[in-house]
Write an enzyme that holds these catalytic residues in place. Structure first.
Site, PDB file in Angstrom:
ATOM      1  N   SER A 177       0.846  -1.197   0.000  1.00  0.00           N
ATOM      2  CA  SER A 177       0.000   0.000   0.000  1.00  0.00           C
ATOM      3  C   SER A 177       0.880   1.245   0.000  1.00  0.00           C
ATOM      4  CB  SER A 177      -0.921  -0.020   1.218  1.00  0.00           C
ATOM      5  OG  SER A 177      -1.668  -1.208   1.268  1.00  0.00           O
ATOM      6  N   GLY A 179       0.808   4.115  -1.587  1.00  0.00           N
ATOM      7  CA  GLY A 179       0.189   5.435  -1.495  1.00  0.00           C
ATOM      8  C   GLY A 179      -0.096   5.840  -0.064  1.00  0.00           C
ATOM      9  N   ASP A 180      -0.632   4.922   0.722  1.00  0.00           N
ATOM     10  CA  ASP A 180      -0.900   5.197   2.138  1.00  0.00           C
ATOM     11  C   ASP A 180       0.398   5.447   2.895  1.00  0.00           C
ATOM     12  OD1 ASP A 180      -3.886   4.693   2.591  1.00  0.00           O
ATOM     13  OD2 ASP A 180      -3.303   2.872   1.542  1.00  0.00           O
ATOM     14  N   SER A 181       1.401   4.625   2.624  1.00  0.00           N
ATOM     15  CA  SER A 181       2.648   4.730   3.378  1.00  0.00           C
ATOM     16  C   SER A 181       3.400   6.015   3.053  1.00  0.00           C
ATOM     17  CB  SER A 181       3.533   3.509   3.097  1.00  0.00           C
ATOM     18  OG  SER A 181       2.879   2.327   3.507  1.00  0.00           O
ATOM     19  N   ALA A 184       1.711   8.730   4.857  1.00  0.00           N
ATOM     20  CA  ALA A 184       2.066   8.677   6.277  1.00  0.00           C
ATOM     21  C   ALA A 184       3.412   9.343   6.532  1.00  0.00           C
ATOM     22  CB  ALA A 184       2.099   7.224   6.757  1.00  0.00           C
TER      23      ALA A 184
END
Length: 421
Positions: A177, A179-181, A184
């Site tokens: 994932s 994009g999420d990381s 973050a």
């Protein structure tokens, strides 16, 4: 879940963020990964979860006794409390925690916190030092702000998916994932910059109002998933604006930088060779016995090599086809050419470099079952991060946190009876 001490290092175990209070409001990946990194470096992170199951990530992918192994990493060092945020009392408790926090991290859709009286403006009106990191698909403004936006959508809109894969096939995704990381990590960077600004403008709020109020200036860190991915897209914009170039998919190659590609060895392994520096290219061509290309005046710089990408890649592939991966790695490393095998996790866990850098930590679950976790990055020489405990059971710290807020045992029992916690 519990963790054994993984190191007897004499370095500080408190961490550089010791004393920083973080409230995590959110689920799954972007927000929780952001606060995970703060927790790894000493911040006191309180994670709010719904009483009826908690964060859905608890049940994703490979499970042990019904709980995700991913959870042991994503929630390490955090305190889990349960609050039924549909109730006014839970919202009041969350507000108390938010006003006491140095940093609030949330990844709900825009507007959800405002509905719970936890919006940034409302909190900052009482605590001017409030720092809120808000991670969402499209940011807090704009015509798309209210749409659901997961990491996959951010990767697509931010440009990453368009350039990933082979030109003759549909775009592919990275197998994590990303994009999420990436969002973050932008959240962590923003939080640290905001914390620095707060501290140089007056520091933490003293809890008072009016003329007695002492506080630095907090701010909102607005992180959009698609913008975080977009931030990685190198020269995409000026290339299009100035030259009308739309970067396309190029498989394993690095577009416009030659040679840098993935090749196949005689034992059917994949090897990445990056010979795109001018001096490196010369050494690479000599190593693969292509003196003609090494001394070709037209290939001395990258702009001369790009038009002849197919020819250069074919020469490297022809050489790789006659060598096993171990042989190819040995020859090219001897020539000081950047080269690497594409690692699986099995390769990583038996690799001497990973071992030398202590990239795996040994822990154990509550029942004594051993488990390895990835070690913490980056490595700080004086105040390294550490794993104090694995991802906690749902609500494991609810009573502890409420007692610290000033609630007594009778009130806590009533909260449980009325399903507030």
């Amino acid at each position: 879940m519990s963790a054994n001490a993984s190191s007897s290092s004499s370095k500080s175990k408190a961490g550089p963020l010791a004393g920083v209070k973080v409230l995590e409001l959110g689920t799954l990946i972007a927000g929780p990964f952001c606060s995970r990194m703060l927790a790894e470096f000493g911040a006191d992170v309180i994670k709010v979860e719904a009483p009826d199951g908690g964060d859905p990530l608890r049940h994703w992918r490979v499970l042990k006794d019904g709980t995700s192994l991913w959870w042991s990493v994503q929630a390490r060092n955090k305190k889990s409390i349960t609050l039924n945020m549909k109730t006014p009392q839970a919202q009041r408790i969350a507000r108390e925690l938010a006003l006491d926090a140095d940093i609030i991290i949330e990844n709900y859709r825009p507007g959800v916190l405002e509905k719970w009286q936890l919006g940034f403006d409302s909190l900052q009106a009482e605590n001017p030092a409030t720092i809120m990191v808000r991670l969402s698909g499209y940011g807090q403004t704009g015509p798309m702000r209210d749409l659901p936006g997961f990491g996959a959508i951010g990767e697509s809109m931010g440009g990453l998916r368009y350039v990933s894969g082979h030109a003759d096939r549909p775009p592919v995704r990275v197998g994590i994932s990303i994009g999420d990381s990436v969002a973050a990590l932008h959240g962590v960077i923003g939080a640290m910059m905001a914390l620095r600004h707060r501290d140089v403008t007056g520091g933490r709020w003293n809890g008072k109002s009016g003329a007695e109020c002492v506080a630095g200036r907090g701010q909102m860190v607005d992180v959009a998933l698609y913008e975080s991915v977009f931030n990685l897209m190198e020269s995409l914009v000026p290339e299009f604006d100035f030259a009308g170039v739309v970067r396309e998919r190029t498989g394993g190659a690095l577009p416009g930088i030659v040679p840098s590609n993935t090749y196949t060895t005689s034992d059917n392994e994949n090897i990445v060779i990056a010979g795109n520096g001018d001096a490196i290219f010369h050494r690479l061509m000599l190593a693969i016995n292509r003196q003609d290309l090494a001394h070709d005046i037209g290939l001395q710089r990258n702009d001369g090599r790009v038009p002849r990408t197919v020819e250069i890649d074919a020469a490297i592939q022809a050489w790789c086809s006659t060598h096993t991966i171990d042989s190819a790695l040995a020859v090219l490393r001897q020539a000081d050419v950047p080269v690497g095998k594409i690692y699986s996790v099995r390769d990583m866990m038996s690799d001497a470099q990973f071992q030398a850098r202590d990239m795996f930590e040994q822990h154990q679950f509550e029942d004594g079952t051993p488990v390895k976790l990835p070690a913490i990055s980056p490595k700080l020489s004086e105040t390294p991060g550490s794993t104090k405990w694995l991802g906690p059971e749902l609500g494991a710290h609810t009573e502890e946190v409420l007692l610290q807020l000033g609630y007594d045992a009778v009130q806590i029992a009533a909260f449980k009876e009325h399903q507030i916690i």
